[in-house]
Design an enzyme around this catalytic site. Structure first.
Site, PDB file in Angstrom:
ATOM      1  N   HIS A  78     -10.452   1.064  -0.296  1.00 19.85           N
ATOM      2  CA  HIS A  78      -9.723   0.867  -1.550  1.00 19.85           C
ATOM      3  C   HIS A  78      -8.389   1.611  -1.542  1.00 19.85           C
ATOM      4  CE1 HIS A  78     -12.315   4.444  -2.476  1.00 19.85           C
ATOM      5  NE2 HIS A  78     -11.202   4.905  -2.997  1.00 19.85           N
TER       6      HIS A  78
ATOM      7  N   GLU B 142      -8.717   9.317   1.883  1.00 17.94           N
ATOM      8  CA  GLU B 142     -10.146   9.539   1.680  1.00 17.94           C
ATOM      9  C   GLU B 142     -10.893   8.796   2.784  1.00 17.94           C
ATOM     10  OE1 GLU B 142     -11.480   7.613  -1.928  1.00 17.94           O
ATOM     11  OE2 GLU B 142     -13.356   8.749  -1.990  1.00 17.94           O
TER      12      GLU B 142
HETATM   13 CO    CO Z   1     -11.146   6.793  -3.864  1.00 22.67          CO
END
Ligand code: CO
Length: 136
Positions: free
Chosen positions: A7, A128
């Site tokens: 994402h 991330e």
């Molecule tokens: Co995230």
């Protein structure tokens, strides 16, 4: 191994307004919202296969996203790479000198295990790494 762009996250000062923008104006479906206690965020996920948009907002008016919003007012916050073996990826990257914001992965949205690489290790971009829970 890193297998996908899981994402792209945007920090937003007004979560409802941002959700409405993506749903009503851009026509994305709302996959769901979730409070992520470890990250002190409320996250809304809007799937846009093969990736998704994550809108992040401070949970209980505290945490790192609150600090980010105070400094920047909102904006692109992080990219998330999906991993099929987060422990191996973290070990490999540490070996190469990458710094992380935590010693070990912590619980993220949807029961995933997540960890953030320090932006100074990636030209200012917060990345991330997430290993989805089994069945996700
Ligand atoms: Co995230």
């Amino acid at each position: 191994m890193i297998t996908a762009l899981d994402h792209i996250a945007i920090a937003v000062p007004d979560l409802e307004k941002a959700i409405q923008r993506f749903v009503t104006d851009f026509g994305l479906p709302l996959g769901g919202t979730e409070d992520v206690l470890e990250a002190k965020t409320t996250a809304a996920f809007l799937p846009l296969p093969p990736t998704s948009i994550e809108l992040v907002h401070p949970l209980n008016d505290e945490g790192p996203v609150k600090t980010y919003l105070e400094k920047k007012g909102g904006g692109l916050h992080h990219l998330c790479f999906r991993s099929d073996d987060i422990d191996a990826d973290v070990a490999r990257l540490r070996e190469k000198g990458y710094q992380f914001l935590a010693d070990a992965p912590t619980p993220g949205a949807h029961g995933a295990r997540v960890i953030f690489i320090h932006p100074k290790s990636c030209d200012g971009v917060l990345i991330e790494i997430s290993q989805p829970a089994e069945g996700h």
